[in-house]
Motif scaffolding. Structure first.
Motif, PDB file in Angstrom:
ATOM      1  N   ASP A  49      30.739  41.733  31.441  1.00  0.00           N
ATOM      2  CA  ASP A  49      30.493  40.846  32.572  1.00  0.00           C
ATOM      3  C   ASP A  49      31.414  39.626  32.595  1.00  0.00           C
ATOM      4  OD1 ASP A  49      29.413  39.738  30.302  1.00  0.00           O
ATOM      5  OD2 ASP A  49      27.638  38.912  31.305  1.00  0.00           O
ATOM      6  N   TYR A  50      32.419  39.585  31.734  1.00  0.00           N
ATOM      7  CA  TYR A  50      33.282  38.414  31.637  1.00  0.00           C
ATOM      8  C   TYR A  50      34.255  38.307  32.811  1.00  0.00           C
ATOM      9  CZ  TYR A  50      32.009  37.079  26.828  1.00  0.00           C
ATOM     10  OH  TYR A  50      31.355  36.643  25.715  1.00  0.00           O
ATOM     11  N   THR A  51      34.677  37.055  33.067  1.00  0.00           N
ATOM     12  CA  THR A  51      35.808  36.777  33.943  1.00  0.00           C
ATOM     13  C   THR A  51      36.979  36.395  33.039  1.00  0.00           C
ATOM     14  OG1 THR A  51      34.372  35.985  35.703  1.00  0.00           O
ATOM     15  CG2 THR A  51      36.681  35.343  35.815  1.00  0.00           C
ATOM     16  N   VAL A  52      38.084  37.141  33.161  1.00  0.00           N
ATOM     17  CA  VAL A  52      39.192  37.033  32.202  1.00  0.00           C
ATOM     18  C   VAL A  52      40.493  36.727  32.940  1.00  0.00           C
ATOM     19  CG1 VAL A  52      40.522  38.247  30.413  1.00  0.00           C
ATOM     20  CG2 VAL A  52      38.068  38.675  30.646  1.00  0.00           C
ATOM     21  N   LEU A  53      41.282  35.848  32.344  1.00  0.00           N
ATOM     22  CA  LEU A  53      42.616  35.531  32.858  1.00  0.00           C
ATOM     23  C   LEU A  53      43.673  36.140  31.955  1.00  0.00           C
ATOM     24  CD1 LEU A  53      44.720  33.906  34.554  1.00  0.00           C
ATOM     25  CD2 LEU A  53      44.321  31.985  32.990  1.00  0.00           C
ATOM     26  N   ARG A  55      35.660  40.851  35.838  1.00  0.00           N
ATOM     27  CA  ARG A  55      36.813  40.548  36.693  1.00  0.00           C
ATOM     28  C   ARG A  55      38.007  40.149  35.832  1.00  0.00           C
ATOM     29  NH1 ARG A  55      37.347  35.490  40.858  1.00  0.00           N
ATOM     30  NH2 ARG A  55      38.928  36.350  42.247  1.00  0.00           N
ATOM     31  N   VAL A  56      39.138  40.754  36.085  1.00  0.00           N
ATOM     32  CA  VAL A  56      40.377  40.421  35.378  1.00  0.00           C
ATOM     33  C   VAL A  56      41.378  39.891  36.388  1.00  0.00           C
ATOM     34  CG1 VAL A  56      42.219  41.249  33.866  1.00  0.00           C
ATOM     35  CG2 VAL A  56      39.936  42.292  33.716  1.00  0.00           C
ATOM     36  N   MET A  57      41.739  38.622  36.261  1.00  0.00           N
ATOM     37  CA  MET A  57      42.750  37.998  37.126  1.00  0.00           C
ATOM     38  C   MET A  57      44.090  38.027  36.391  1.00  0.00           C
ATOM     39  SD  MET A  57      41.293  37.141  39.936  1.00  0.00           S
ATOM     40  CE  MET A  57      42.677  36.206  40.601  1.00  0.00           C
ATOM     41  N   ALA A  58      45.061  38.716  36.956  1.00  0.00           N
ATOM     42  CA  ALA A  58      46.362  38.895  36.307  1.00  0.00           C
ATOM     43  C   ALA A  58      47.449  38.235  37.149  1.00  0.00           C
ATOM     44  CB  ALA A  58      46.658  40.386  36.144  1.00  0.00           C
ATOM     45  N   TYR A  59      48.283  37.437  36.491  1.00  0.00           N
ATOM     46  CA  TYR A  59      49.367  36.756  37.192  1.00  0.00           C
ATOM     47  C   TYR A  59      50.703  37.054  36.525  1.00  0.00           C
ATOM     48  CZ  TYR A  59      45.798  34.039  39.621  1.00  0.00           C
ATOM     49  OH  TYR A  59      44.729  33.664  40.404  1.00  0.00           O
ATOM     50  N   ASP A  60      51.752  37.035  37.343  1.00  0.00           N
ATOM     51  CA  ASP A  60      53.109  37.093  36.812  1.00  0.00           C
ATOM     52  C   ASP A  60      54.008  36.250  37.698  1.00  0.00           C
ATOM     53  OD1 ASP A  60      54.687  38.732  34.597  1.00  0.00           O
ATOM     54  OD2 ASP A  60      55.999  38.488  36.346  1.00  0.00           O
ATOM     55  N   LEU A  61      55.049  35.719  37.099  1.00  0.00           N
ATOM     56  CA  LEU A  61      55.960  34.821  37.811  1.00  0.00           C
ATOM     57  C   LEU A  61      56.675  35.517  38.961  1.00  0.00           C
ATOM     58  CD1 LEU A  61      57.308  32.018  37.936  1.00  0.00           C
ATOM     59  CD2 LEU A  61      58.962  32.819  36.231  1.00  0.00           C
ATOM     60  N   HIS A  62      56.932  36.829  38.816  1.00  0.00           N
ATOM     61  CA  HIS A  62      57.717  37.579  39.798  1.00  0.00           C
ATOM     62  C   HIS A  62      56.823  38.552  40.565  1.00  0.00           C
ATOM     63  CE1 HIS A  62      61.299  35.936  37.901  1.00  0.00           C
ATOM     64  NE2 HIS A  62      60.822  36.334  36.737  1.00  0.00           N
ATOM     65  N   SER A  63      56.966  38.587  41.878  1.00  0.00           N
ATOM     66  CA  SER A  63      56.108  39.439  42.712  1.00  0.00           C
ATOM     67  C   SER A  63      56.315  40.920  42.401  1.00  0.00           C
ATOM     68  CB  SER A  63      56.372  39.171  44.191  1.00  0.00           C
ATOM     69  OG  SER A  63      57.742  39.330  44.506  1.00  0.00           O
ATOM     70  N   LYS A  64      57.565  41.315  42.099  1.00  0.00           N
ATOM     71  CA  LYS A  64      57.818  42.724  41.760  1.00  0.00           C
ATOM     72  C   LYS A  64      57.072  43.127  40.499  1.00  0.00           C
ATOM     73  CE  LYS A  64      62.358  43.477  43.880  1.00  0.00           C
ATOM     74  NZ  LYS A  64      63.792  43.802  43.619  1.00  0.00           N
ATOM     75  N   LYS A  65      56.995  42.197  39.539  1.00  0.00           N
ATOM     76  CA  LYS A  65      56.299  42.505  38.294  1.00  0.00           C
ATOM     77  C   LYS A  65      54.783  42.517  38.492  1.00  0.00           C
ATOM     78  CE  LYS A  65      59.844  41.141  35.003  1.00  0.00           C
ATOM     79  NZ  LYS A  65      60.148  40.343  33.784  1.00  0.00           N
ATOM     80  N   SER A 110      39.565  49.351  38.664  1.00  0.00           N
ATOM     81  CA  SER A 110      39.358  48.601  39.910  1.00  0.00           C
ATOM     82  C   SER A 110      39.003  47.129  39.683  1.00  0.00           C
ATOM     83  CB  SER A 110      38.247  49.266  40.731  1.00  0.00           C
ATOM     84  OG  SER A 110      37.044  49.303  39.980  1.00  0.00           O
ATOM     85  N   SER A 111      38.834  46.700  38.438  1.00  0.00           N
ATOM     86  CA  SER A 111      38.388  45.328  38.170  1.00  0.00           C
ATOM     87  C   SER A 111      39.541  44.327  38.070  1.00  0.00           C
ATOM     88  CB  SER A 111      37.568  45.288  36.877  1.00  0.00           C
ATOM     89  OG  SER A 111      38.351  45.749  35.776  1.00  0.00           O
ATOM     90  N   ILE A 112      40.772  44.798  38.266  1.00  0.00           N
ATOM     91  CA  ILE A 112      41.966  43.955  38.102  1.00  0.00           C
ATOM     92  C   ILE A 112      42.471  43.456  39.451  1.00  0.00           C
ATOM     93  CG2 ILE A 112      44.388  43.926  37.355  1.00  0.00           C
ATOM     94  CD1 ILE A 112      43.563  46.131  35.296  1.00  0.00           C
ATOM     95  N   THR A 113      42.713  42.154  39.560  1.00  0.00           N
ATOM     96  CA  THR A 113      43.393  41.565  40.715  1.00  0.00           C
ATOM     97  C   THR A 113      44.703  40.973  40.210  1.00  0.00           C
ATOM     98  OG1 THR A 113      41.283  40.987  41.754  1.00  0.00           O
ATOM     99  CG2 THR A 113      43.261  39.866  42.562  1.00  0.00           C
ATOM    100  N   ALA A 114      45.823  41.507  40.706  1.00  0.00           N
ATOM    101  CA  ALA A 114      47.145  41.059  40.238  1.00  0.00           C
ATOM    102  C   ALA A 114      47.865  40.318  41.354  1.00  0.00           C
ATOM    103  CB  ALA A 114      47.968  42.253  39.774  1.00  0.00           C
ATOM    104  N   GLN A 115      48.400  39.145  41.032  1.00  0.00           N
ATOM    105  CA  GLN A 115      49.094  38.316  42.020  1.00  0.00           C
ATOM    106  C   GLN A 115      50.314  37.656  41.395  1.00  0.00           C
ATOM    107  OE1 GLN A 115      46.368  35.401  43.550  1.00  0.00           O
ATOM    108  NE2 GLN A 115      44.871  36.897  44.265  1.00  0.00           N
ATOM    109  N   GLN A 116      51.241  37.248  42.287  1.00  0.00           N
ATOM    110  CA  GLN A 116      52.390  36.466  41.837  1.00  0.00           C
ATOM    111  C   GLN A 116      51.984  35.002  41.747  1.00  0.00           C
ATOM    112  OE1 GLN A 116      54.223  34.008  43.773  1.00  0.00           O
ATOM    113  NE2 GLN A 116      55.528  33.628  41.984  1.00  0.00           N
ATOM    114  N   ALA A 117      52.343  34.367  40.625  1.00  0.00           N
ATOM    115  CA  ALA A 117      52.130  32.918  40.481  1.00  0.00           C
ATOM    116  C   ALA A 117      52.830  32.451  39.223  1.00  0.00           C
ATOM    117  CB  ALA A 117      50.635  32.582  40.403  1.00  0.00           C
TER     118      ALA A 117
END
Length: 451
Positions: free
Chosen positions: A252-256, A278-288, A302-309
């Motif tokens: 049930d964790y929220t993870v970065l 919920r897993v919030m995933a970020y990377d500096l480059h949008s392609k990555k 399905s629990s992963i949300t990946a975004q550029q940031a």
């Protein structure tokens, strides 16, 4: 693909990697897929490219007496000589006369008669007269540098940090390609069933002792196996698997995951949480960041949300104390992955370590505010440099008194690591010669709970 075309392809890749800074693993993979190479041809191309890169400086030492009079040599010719001598000295199944003949033919095609004559002369000299033995070099650091094709500044740096014995073992390990390891997607297949299927298909495999999901492939090309193609296995080094294993996760964790691409650790986190939470995933480059999304889709997570940031500014996106767990797999010099990416050792400079460290410090400071009191943060790198590892952790703890190294961290490591040479008060350093893995640093920090 004919052997002549294969060697032309190897030369093209080596020149591009060696002179333009292309990534060996990326370019090799692209070339194998583009030409739809057979397993045998793909293996030979990989052997020639990686082997030549791993031993570049040693090979240069071998041929230097035979090219000393050449004032200027075109890059492609230099790499042609390197890869030809590599085959002559280190690949027993390739006859010298075939290597020399094809090298001369490539010289004729790319250059002129004089270049072909030079190529023939250098390679015939190597064949007839042999090469100088670097054991004759009196300076032990320079000798090790040449013998194992590591820049002298790097050998000197490691020797100061770890002593000559460990440095020698690291350098020697980096001369050999890393065995492939994979991680099972446990929501879709068990490790036992995966091993049974692989063994029945003629693969030689064994269980990893560092991760309950890890499988080491000692023989067989996993990229062609249905389990990989169906997303039931993913390629990941055993050392890298430790990051998610040591996060002390619950469903049930929220993870970065602050620096997530290409998604190996991100998807492992989701698997450990049974694809819940919920897993919030970020990377500096949008392609990555897109690669992380694709990896999650391939493994049906399905629990992963990946975004550029830029994770140095994540406080603009999330309020303080948003996450139960944080993984910061920080950008680093990559000096622990030289077995799989040998070109790194030629492209890195000592000053890169210090510029990267400033980024690591910024990231640690920024994401630490996002951790809940009582939460845990794993900091990891794929380098073996203390400045990026223990010293970075020490600096962070000095400036963030609400954090400490989790007292239970060392006790929860896989049993073989609990008495490891690399274990210290700030975390654990895995060396490439110890477990047949990448060099990797890992620690787990805990944030003091509010009174």
């Amino acid at each position: 693909m004919t052997k002549f075309v294969l060697r032309e392809t190897a030369l093209h890749l080596l020149t591009r990697i060696g002179e333009q800074g292309g990534y060996s693993h990326v370019l090799l993979d692209q070339e194998i897929k583009k030409n739809n190479l057979s397993r045998k041809d793909g293996a030979l191309l990989t052997e020639i490219v990686y082997g030549t890169l791993q031993k570049r400086d040693l090979i240069h030492y071998y041929i230097e007496p035979y090219i000393a009079k050449q004032k200027k040599m075109k890059p492609w010719l230099k790499w042609l000589l390197y890869m030809s001598v590599y085959q002559m000295r280190f690949l027993e199944r390739v006859p010298d006369h075939a290597v020399i003949h094809e090298a001369v033919e490539i010289s004729k095609k790319r250059g002129h008669k004089g270049v072909a004559s030079l190529t023939n002369g250098v390679l015939r000299n190597v064949q007839r007269n042999g090469v100088h033995n670097p054991s004759e070099i009196s300076d032990p650091l320079e000798r090790l540098s040449i013998q194992t094709s590591h820049p002298k500044w790097l050998v000197e740096r490691w020797a100061k940090q770890y002593g000559m014995e460990t440095t020698t073992k690291m350098c020697e390990a980096n001369m050999h390609h890393l065995p492939m390891s994979v991680r099972v997607q446990p929501l879709r297949i068990s490790r036992e069933d995966a091993i049974d299927q692989l063994e029945s298909d003629g693969y030689q495999v064994k269980s990893s002792v560092l991760s309950s999901q890890g499988v080491i492939i000692t023989e067989g090309q996993i990229l062609h196996h249905p389990l990989f193609l169906e997303g039931k296995l993913s390629i990941q080094d055993q050392s890298s698997m430790l990051a998610a294993e040591m996060m002390d996760l619950k469903p049930d964790y929220t993870v970065l995951d602050a620096c997530s691409a290409p998604g190996g650790k991100t998807t492992h986190i989701a698997e450990k949480m049974n694809d819940q939470g919920r897993v919030m995933a970020y990377d500096l480059h949008s392609k990555k960041a897109k690669l992380v999304k694709e990896k999650a889709a391939q493994l049906q997570l399905s629990s992963i949300t990946a975004q550029q940031a830029d994770s140095r500014h994540l406080q603009d996106k999330h309020p303080e104390a948003s996450f139960d767990r944080i993984l910061l797999d920080a950008p680093c010099s990559g000096l622990g992955v030289l077995r799989g990416k040998p070109d790194i050792k030629y492209h890195k400079k000592e000053e890169d370590i210090f510029s990267l460290r400033s980024i690591q410090d910024e990231l640690l400071h920024e994401v630490s505010a996002l951790l809940k009191p009582g939460g845990k943060m794993v900091y990891s790198t794929c380098t073996v440099d203390r400045h990026e590892n223990e010293e970075a952790v020490k600096y962070f703890l000095t400036h963030h008194p609400d954090f400490k190294v989790d007292p239970s961290f060392s006790e929860e490591l896989p049993e073989p690591l609990q008495k490891s040479q690399g274990l210290n008060e700030y975390g654990i350093q895995l060396f490439p010669h110890q477990w047949d893995t990448d060099g990797f640093f890992l620690t787990r920090l805990v944030k003091t709970a509010s009174e």
